[in-house]
Design a protein around this motif. Structure first.
Motif, PDB file in Angstrom:
ATOM      1  N   SER A 182       2.175  -8.135   2.435  1.00 44.65           N
ATOM      2  CA  SER A 182       3.226  -7.115   2.407  1.00 44.65           C
ATOM      3  C   SER A 182       4.586  -7.687   2.028  1.00 44.65           C
ATOM      4  O   SER A 182       5.445  -6.971   1.528  1.00 44.65           O
ATOM      5  CB  SER A 182       3.322  -6.422   3.767  1.00 44.65           C
ATOM      6  OG  SER A 182       3.640  -7.363   4.779  1.00 44.65           O
ATOM      7  N   GLY A 183       4.784  -8.959   2.245  1.00 35.73           N
ATOM      8  CA  GLY A 183       6.068  -9.567   1.892  1.00 35.73           C
ATOM      9  C   GLY A 183       5.950 -10.551   0.765  1.00 35.73           C
ATOM     10  O   GLY A 183       6.771 -11.472   0.639  1.00 35.73           O
ATOM     11  N   ALA A 214      -6.145  -4.131   2.539  1.00 34.97           N
ATOM     12  CA  ALA A 214      -6.535  -3.944   1.145  1.00 34.97           C
ATOM     13  C   ALA A 214      -5.527  -3.100   0.377  1.00 34.97           C
ATOM     14  O   ALA A 214      -5.381  -3.259  -0.836  1.00 34.97           O
ATOM     15  CB  ALA A 214      -7.924  -3.305   1.082  1.00 34.97           C
ATOM     16  N   ALA A 215      -4.820  -2.229   1.076  1.00 31.54           N
ATOM     17  CA  ALA A 215      -3.824  -1.377   0.403  1.00 31.54           C
ATOM     18  C   ALA A 215      -2.713  -2.186  -0.241  1.00 31.54           C
ATOM     19  O   ALA A 215      -2.056  -1.730  -1.176  1.00 31.54           O
ATOM     20  CB  ALA A 215      -3.231  -0.391   1.408  1.00 31.54           C
ATOM     21  N   ASP A 216      -2.470  -3.405   0.254  1.00 34.23           N
ATOM     22  CA  ASP A 216      -1.396  -4.236  -0.294  1.00 34.23           C
ATOM     23  C   ASP A 216      -1.853  -5.102  -1.462  1.00 34.23           C
ATOM     24  O   ASP A 216      -1.029  -5.783  -2.090  1.00 34.23           O
ATOM     25  CB  ASP A 216      -0.831  -5.156   0.799  1.00 34.23           C
ATOM     26  CG  ASP A 216      -0.068  -4.387   1.862  1.00 34.23           C
ATOM     27  OD1 ASP A 216       0.390  -3.262   1.561  1.00 34.23           O
ATOM     28  OD2 ASP A 216       0.062  -4.913   2.989  1.00 34.23           O
ATOM     29  N   LEU A 217      -3.154  -5.109  -1.759  1.00 35.12           N
ATOM     30  CA  LEU A 217      -3.659  -6.020  -2.774  1.00 35.12           C
ATOM     31  C   LEU A 217      -3.263  -5.619  -4.188  1.00 35.12           C
ATOM     32  O   LEU A 217      -3.027  -6.471  -5.039  1.00 35.12           O
ATOM     33  CB  LEU A 217      -5.187  -6.112  -2.685  1.00 35.12           C
ATOM     34  CG  LEU A 217      -5.777  -6.571  -1.348  1.00 35.12           C
ATOM     35  CD1 LEU A 217      -7.289  -6.717  -1.464  1.00 35.12           C
ATOM     36  CD2 LEU A 217      -5.155  -7.879  -0.882  1.00 35.12           C
ATOM     37  N   ALA A 218      -3.190  -4.315  -4.442  1.00 33.54           N
ATOM     38  CA  ALA A 218      -2.937  -3.848  -5.803  1.00 33.54           C
ATOM     39  C   ALA A 218      -1.609  -4.339  -6.346  1.00 33.54           C
ATOM     40  O   ALA A 218      -1.478  -4.584  -7.545  1.00 33.54           O
ATOM     41  CB  ALA A 218      -2.992  -2.324  -5.844  1.00 33.54           C
ATOM     42  N   GLY A 219      -0.630  -4.515  -5.498  1.00 31.23           N
ATOM     43  CA  GLY A 219       0.682  -4.929  -5.979  1.00 31.23           C
ATOM     44  C   GLY A 219       0.918  -6.421  -5.925  1.00 31.23           C
ATOM     45  O   GLY A 219       2.059  -6.865  -6.068  1.00 31.23           O
ATOM     46  N   ALA A 220      -0.139  -7.189  -5.732  1.00 30.39           N
ATOM     47  CA  ALA A 220       0.040  -8.636  -5.571  1.00 30.39           C
ATOM     48  C   ALA A 220      -0.958  -9.410  -6.413  1.00 30.39           C
ATOM     49  O   ALA A 220      -1.554 -10.379  -5.959  1.00 30.39           O
ATOM     50  CB  ALA A 220      -0.082  -9.002  -4.100  1.00 30.39           C
ATOM     51  N   THR A 259      -7.807 -14.968  -0.191  1.00 32.32           N
ATOM     52  CA  THR A 259      -7.093 -13.942   0.565  1.00 32.32           C
ATOM     53  C   THR A 259      -8.028 -13.342   1.603  1.00 32.32           C
ATOM     54  O   THR A 259      -9.193 -13.076   1.316  1.00 32.32           O
ATOM     55  CB  THR A 259      -6.570 -12.841  -0.379  1.00 32.32           C
ATOM     56  OG1 THR A 259      -5.617 -13.417  -1.278  1.00 32.32           O
ATOM     57  CG2 THR A 259      -5.900 -11.718   0.405  1.00 32.32           C
ATOM     58  N   LEU A 260      -7.509 -13.117   2.806  1.00 33.77           N
ATOM     59  CA  LEU A 260      -8.284 -12.531   3.897  1.00 33.77           C
ATOM     60  C   LEU A 260      -7.834 -11.107   4.176  1.00 33.77           C
ATOM     61  O   LEU A 260      -6.640 -10.799   4.121  1.00 33.77           O
ATOM     62  CB  LEU A 260      -8.116 -13.362   5.174  1.00 33.77           C
ATOM     63  CG  LEU A 260      -8.611 -14.812   5.154  1.00 33.77           C
ATOM     64  CD1 LEU A 260      -8.289 -15.483   6.481  1.00 33.77           C
ATOM     65  CD2 LEU A 260     -10.102 -14.883   4.875  1.00 33.77           C
ATOM     66  N   THR A 261      -8.796 -10.248   4.466  1.00 36.86           N
ATOM     67  CA  THR A 261      -8.498  -8.883   4.876  1.00 36.86           C
ATOM     68  C   THR A 261      -9.573  -8.430   5.857  1.00 36.86           C
ATOM     69  O   THR A 261     -10.660  -9.011   5.904  1.00 36.86           O
ATOM     70  CB  THR A 261      -8.458  -7.938   3.658  1.00 36.86           C
ATOM     71  OG1 THR A 261      -8.050  -6.634   4.073  1.00 36.86           O
ATOM     72  CG2 THR A 261      -9.815  -7.836   2.982  1.00 36.86           C
ATOM     73  N   GLU A 262      -9.249  -7.401   6.632  1.00 37.05           N
ATOM     74  CA  GLU A 262     -10.254  -6.811   7.518  1.00 37.05           C
ATOM     75  C   GLU A 262     -10.911  -5.597   6.885  1.00 37.05           C
ATOM     76  O   GLU A 262     -11.785  -4.976   7.487  1.00 37.05           O
ATOM     77  CB  GLU A 262      -9.608  -6.434   8.861  1.00 37.05           C
ATOM     78  CG  GLU A 262      -9.124  -7.643   9.647  1.00 37.05           C
ATOM     79  CD  GLU A 262      -8.392  -7.266  10.924  1.00 37.05           C
ATOM     80  OE1 GLU A 262      -8.375  -6.062  11.250  1.00 37.05           O
ATOM     81  OE2 GLU A 262      -7.835  -8.164  11.576  1.00 37.05           O
ATOM     82  N   ASP A 263     -10.494  -5.248   5.673  1.00 39.71           N
ATOM     83  CA  ASP A 263     -11.027  -4.084   4.970  1.00 39.71           C
ATOM     84  C   ASP A 263     -12.127  -4.514   4.006  1.00 39.71           C
ATOM     85  O   ASP A 263     -12.151  -5.646   3.514  1.00 39.71           O
ATOM     86  CB  ASP A 263      -9.916  -3.380   4.182  1.00 39.71           C
ATOM     87  CG  ASP A 263      -8.752  -2.988   5.070  1.00 39.71           C
ATOM     88  OD1 ASP A 263      -9.013  -2.457   6.167  1.00 39.71           O
ATOM     89  OD2 ASP A 263      -7.594  -3.227   4.672  1.00 39.71           O
ATOM     90  N   ASP A 264     -13.042  -3.593   3.709  1.00 39.83           N
ATOM     91  CA  ASP A 264     -14.053  -3.865   2.692  1.00 39.83           C
ATOM     92  C   ASP A 264     -13.367  -4.056   1.345  1.00 39.83           C
ATOM     93  O   ASP A 264     -12.496  -3.265   0.958  1.00 39.83           O
ATOM     94  CB  ASP A 264     -15.053  -2.706   2.602  1.00 39.83           C
ATOM     95  CG  ASP A 264     -15.950  -2.617   3.831  1.00 39.83           C
ATOM     96  OD1 ASP A 264     -16.135  -3.649   4.495  1.00 39.83           O
ATOM     97  OD2 ASP A 264     -16.453  -1.512   4.123  1.00 39.83           O
ATOM     98  N   CYS A 265     -13.772  -5.101   0.631  1.00 36.73           N
ATOM     99  CA  CYS A 265     -13.144  -5.382  -0.661  1.00 36.73           C
ATOM    100  C   CYS A 265     -14.135  -6.158  -1.526  1.00 36.73           C
ATOM    101  O   CYS A 265     -14.670  -7.187  -1.099  1.00 36.73           O
ATOM    102  CB  CYS A 265     -11.863  -6.194  -0.469  1.00 36.73           C
ATOM    103  SG  CYS A 265     -10.959  -6.489  -2.012  1.00 36.73           S
TER     104      CYS A 265
END
Length: 326
Positions: A8-9, A28-34, A44-50
């Motif tokens: 996010s930052g 995962a919502a923050d991945l598109a802009g990074a 990269t780690l996330t708790e969402d399915d990706c």
């Protein structure tokens, strides 16, 4: 040192060169802009399915970060060298260059304090001599090659490597061989290098020359280039370290549902040394390969299938075969 970056930052963040171990994390919502960070990070780690191969889904990001911080702090040199090698290797390039790069890095770590600490903790050890460590059988035009040290979960030893190379040489020199099956007898396919032999060679330079001049990885890569899916691995039980690295070179990998996959070398102060920084990376990308090494975690068949580490799973004879193509 390990650097943690919250997605996010992450806008405008600069990644040093060489970057070192950089673990990004966030929803995962923050991945598109990074996009640039996803590419530059170690993973990269996330708790969402990706499904993005640069991303690993974990149950708890805070727990995973704490574990990674502890492991990279305990083995900082091996962690950094692993990251360097994975960034340096071209998965689409020639295997020889990748194997040499990996082996030189591996030998560097063999001369370092982290491996020395592991050797001291292990103490004196001697691998048992086991007759016929690899069994070779020909069925028509197919060679069936089986690791045969079931008492040690087919831990890969010097004599097993020599026997495997001899079997693979038969396939390379005989044009009538149109198929290869690599498997393991007993409860596991291969549990990795035999820890009792680690550190037995006189010096890291000799070890490098042995790895690169007598390399099952290069032989399997050449045979897969010739035979494609007809060079296949049938894996089960423990598929760890060099076992996973060799299987991943095959053109087709079928896993039984009891298979467990991992790259545990960091705990020795080392990195994969049987070509895995190339073979595993070809299948799942450098990011998930780095995760397997740095986390020390194992994955089951379903994750291996979703990632592309294996091509099919289940018992084909029972009609339960699952494939990435279906």
């Amino acid at each position: 040192m390990l650097r943690l970056v919250e997605m996010s930052g992450a806008r405008g963040i600069e990644i040093a060169t060489p970057p070192g171990v950089v673990v990004a994390h966030g929803p995962a919502a923050d991945l598109a802009g990074a996009e640039s960070l996803l590419e530059a990070a170690t993973f990269t780690l996330t708790e969402d399915d990706c499904a993005d191969r640069r991303v690993v889904t974990v149950e708890s990001v805070p727990d995973a970060l704490a574990e990674l911080t502890e492991r990279c702090g305990r083995w900082p040199q091996a962690s950094s060298v692993c990251d360097d090698v994975l960034r340096a290797i071209d998965p689409g390039g020639p295997a020889l260059a990748a194997v040499v790069t990996e082996s030189l890095a591996y030998s560097t770590l063999q001369a370092g304090p982290e491996f020395a600490r592991w050797l001291a903790d292990r103490g004196p050890a001697r691998a048992p001599e086991i007759a016929e460590p690899v069994r070779l059988r020909r069925d028509g035009d197919t060679l069936d090659i089986a690791f045969n040290r079931p008492q040690r979960h087919n831990a890969f030893s010097t004599d097993a490597r020599a026997a495997l190379l001899e079997a693979l040489a038969v396939a390379r020199l005989d044009p009538s061989v149109t198929g290869i099956v690599l498997r393991g007898n007993g409860p596991s396919f291969c549990s990795g290098g035999d820890l009792a032999e680690f550190g037995s060679l006189a010096d890291p330079a000799s070890a490098h020359l042995a790895r690169t001049r007598h390399s099952p990885a290069l032989a399997l890569d050449a045979l897969t280039a010739r035979l494609g899916r007809a060079c296949r691995a049938e894996v089960h039980g423990r598929v760890l370290g060099s076992g996973l690295e060799m299987a991943a070179f095959c053109g087709w990998v079928h896993a039984r549902d009891d298979a467990v996959f991992g790259l545990p070398e960091l705990a020795l102060g080392l990195i994969p040394g049987a070509g895995g920084t190339l073979s595993v990376t070809r299948r799942i990308g450098r990011w998930r390969t780095a995760y397997l090494v740095l986390s020390g975690r194992t994955i089951g068949v379903d994750t291996a299938l979703a990632w592309g580490l294996v091509d099919a799973a289940g018992a084909a004879s029972e009609g339960t075969l699952r494939s990435r193509d279906t």
